[in-house]
Design a protein around this motif. Structure first.
Motif, PDB file in Angstrom:
ATOM      1  N   ALA A  61      25.120  34.344  42.715  1.00  0.00           N
ATOM      2  CA  ALA A  61      24.332  33.877  41.347  1.00  0.00           C
ATOM      3  C   ALA A  61      25.476  33.553  40.314  1.00  0.00           C
ATOM      4  CB  ALA A  61      23.501  34.780  41.111  1.00  0.00           C
ATOM      5  N   ASP A  62      25.174  32.339  39.633  1.00  0.00           N
ATOM      6  CA  ASP A  62      26.183  32.284  38.504  1.00  0.00           C
ATOM      7  C   ASP A  62      26.172  33.374  37.664  1.00  0.00           C
ATOM      8  OD1 ASP A  62      25.230  28.791  37.992  1.00  0.00           O
ATOM      9  OD2 ASP A  62      26.760  29.622  39.383  1.00  0.00           O
ATOM     10  N   SER A  63      25.455  34.444  37.400  1.00  0.00           N
ATOM     11  CA  SER A  63      25.509  35.221  36.446  1.00  0.00           C
ATOM     12  C   SER A  63      26.282  36.422  37.179  1.00  0.00           C
ATOM     13  CB  SER A  63      24.006  35.927  36.190  1.00  0.00           C
ATOM     14  OG  SER A  63      23.498  36.545  37.289  1.00  0.00           O
ATOM     15  N   VAL A  64      26.728  36.504  38.341  1.00  0.00           N
ATOM     16  CA  VAL A  64      27.565  37.614  38.825  1.00  0.00           C
ATOM     17  C   VAL A  64      29.022  37.049  39.274  1.00  0.00           C
ATOM     18  CG1 VAL A  64      25.569  39.085  39.138  1.00  0.00           C
ATOM     19  CG2 VAL A  64      26.598  37.656  41.045  1.00  0.00           C
ATOM     20  N   LYS A  65      28.949  35.674  39.526  1.00  0.00           N
ATOM     21  CA  LYS A  65      30.174  34.867  40.168  1.00  0.00           C
ATOM     22  C   LYS A  65      31.473  35.500  39.415  1.00  0.00           C
ATOM     23  CE  LYS A  65      31.950  30.429  41.474  1.00  0.00           C
ATOM     24  NZ  LYS A  65      31.910  30.685  42.906  1.00  0.00           N
TER      25      LYS A  65
END
Length: 122
Positions: A61-65
Protein backbone atom coordinates in the motif's frame (compact mmCIF):
# COMPACT_ATOMS: atom_id res chain seq x y z
CA UNK A 1 -6.98 -25.89 6.32
CA UNK A 2 -4.21 -23.42 7.12
CA UNK A 3 -3.61 -21.99 10.56
CA UNK A 4 -1.88 -18.63 11.00
CA UNK A 5 -0.48 -17.14 14.21
CA UNK A 6 0.89 -13.60 14.33
CA UNK A 7 3.44 -12.39 16.87
CA UNK A 8 5.79 -9.48 17.48
CA UNK A 9 3.36 -6.67 18.13
CA UNK A 10 3.81 -4.21 20.95
CA UNK A 11 4.27 -0.59 21.95
CA UNK A 12 6.89 1.48 20.14
CA UNK A 13 7.76 5.17 19.90
CA UNK A 14 7.23 7.09 16.69
CA UNK A 15 10.21 6.60 14.42
CA UNK A 16 10.96 3.18 15.85
CA UNK A 17 10.82 -0.27 14.29
CA UNK A 18 9.13 -3.61 14.82
CA UNK A 19 9.19 -6.94 13.04
CA UNK A 20 6.01 -8.97 12.96
CA UNK A 21 5.99 -12.70 12.30
CA UNK A 22 3.27 -15.01 11.06
CA UNK A 23 3.73 -18.75 11.50
CA UNK A 24 1.74 -20.94 9.10
CA UNK A 25 0.81 -24.55 9.72
CA UNK A 26 -1.55 -27.16 8.35
CA UNK A 27 -1.97 -27.57 4.60
CA UNK A 28 0.62 -24.95 3.72
CA UNK A 29 1.33 -26.63 0.39
CA UNK A 30 -1.84 -24.98 -0.88
CA UNK A 31 -0.56 -21.46 -0.16
CA UNK A 32 0.39 -19.38 -3.18
CA UNK A 33 0.57 -15.96 -1.52
CA UNK A 34 0.46 -14.37 1.89
CA UNK A 35 -0.52 -10.88 2.89
CA UNK A 36 -0.65 -8.40 5.74
CA UNK A 37 -3.71 -6.32 6.57
CA UNK A 38 -4.37 -3.96 9.44
CA UNK A 39 -7.39 -2.49 11.17
CA UNK A 40 -7.32 0.59 13.36
CA UNK A 41 -9.99 1.12 16.01
CA UNK A 42 -13.21 2.28 14.41
CA UNK A 43 -11.80 1.94 10.88
CA UNK A 44 -12.12 -0.53 8.02
CA UNK A 45 -9.56 -3.24 7.45
CA UNK A 46 -6.76 -1.92 5.23
CA UNK A 47 -4.42 -3.73 2.87
CA UNK A 48 -0.74 -3.45 3.83
CA UNK A 49 1.15 -5.70 1.44
CA UNK A 50 1.48 -9.13 -0.12
CA UNK A 51 4.15 -11.58 -1.23
CA UNK A 52 4.02 -14.65 -3.45
CA UNK A 53 5.35 -17.69 -1.64
CA UNK A 54 7.43 -19.11 -4.48
CA UNK A 55 8.59 -16.09 -6.44
CA UNK A 56 8.75 -13.55 -3.63
CA UNK A 57 6.99 -10.84 -5.63
CA UNK A 58 5.90 -8.08 -3.27
CA UNK A 59 3.42 -5.24 -3.41
CA UNK A 60 2.59 -2.57 -0.84
CA UNK A 61 0.00 0.00 0.00
CA UNK A 62 1.17 3.55 -0.69
CA UNK A 63 0.85 4.40 3.00
CA UNK A 64 3.61 1.95 3.95
CA UNK A 65 5.74 1.83 0.81
CA UNK A 66 9.44 2.53 1.52
CA UNK A 67 8.89 1.98 5.25
CA UNK A 68 7.60 -1.60 5.49
CA UNK A 69 9.19 -4.72 3.99
CA UNK A 70 7.52 -8.10 3.56
CA UNK A 71 9.64 -11.24 3.46
CA UNK A 72 9.23 -14.95 4.01
CA UNK A 73 11.23 -17.97 5.13
CA UNK A 74 9.86 -20.86 3.13
CA UNK A 75 11.69 -23.48 5.19
CA UNK A 76 10.10 -22.16 8.38
CA UNK A 77 6.67 -21.47 6.83
CA UNK A 78 6.93 -18.00 8.31
CA UNK A 79 5.95 -14.60 6.97
CA UNK A 80 7.54 -11.38 8.23
CA UNK A 81 6.71 -7.70 8.19
CA UNK A 82 9.57 -5.34 9.01
CA UNK A 83 8.16 -1.94 9.93
CA UNK A 84 10.51 1.05 10.04
CA UNK A 85 9.90 4.74 10.71
CA UNK A 86 6.66 3.95 12.47
CA UNK A 87 4.03 6.64 12.79
CA UNK A 88 1.09 6.96 15.20
CA UNK A 89 -1.24 6.34 12.27
CA UNK A 90 0.30 2.86 11.92
CA UNK A 91 -1.40 1.91 15.19
CA UNK A 92 -3.70 -1.02 14.43
CA UNK A 93 -4.26 -4.71 14.81
CA UNK A 94 -2.15 -6.39 12.15
CA UNK A 95 -3.49 -9.56 10.52
CA UNK A 96 -1.73 -12.22 8.50
CA UNK A 97 -3.59 -13.85 5.60
CA UNK A 98 -2.91 -16.71 3.19
CA UNK A 99 -4.51 -18.13 0.09
CA UNK A 100 -4.17 -19.77 -3.28
CA UNK A 101 -3.50 -18.14 -6.65
CA UNK A 102 -7.10 -16.99 -6.95
CA UNK A 103 -6.78 -15.29 -3.57
CA UNK A 104 -3.72 -13.45 -4.82
CA UNK A 105 -5.38 -12.32 -8.05
CA UNK A 106 -8.54 -11.13 -6.31
CA UNK A 107 -6.81 -9.90 -3.13
CA UNK A 108 -9.32 -11.96 -1.16
CA UNK A 109 -7.77 -14.44 1.22
CA UNK A 110 -9.18 -17.64 2.67
CA UNK A 111 -7.17 -17.97 5.87
CA UNK A 112 -6.59 -15.39 8.58
CA UNK A 113 -4.79 -15.12 11.87
CA UNK A 114 -6.27 -13.54 14.97
CA UNK A 115 -4.03 -10.49 14.77
CA UNK A 116 -1.35 -8.78 16.83
CA UNK A 117 -1.63 -5.26 18.25
CA UNK A 118 0.85 -2.58 17.19
CA UNK A 119 0.71 0.72 19.08
CA UNK A 120 2.88 3.68 18.07
CA UNK A 121 3.08 6.51 20.59
CA UNK A 122 3.34 10.29 19.98
Amino acid sequence: QVQLVESGGGLVQAGGSLRLSCAASGRTFSVYAMAWFRQAAGKDRQFVGTITWGGGTTSYADSVKDRFTISRDNAKNTLYLRMNSLKPEDTAIYYCAAGDARSYIENRYDYWGKGTQVTVSS
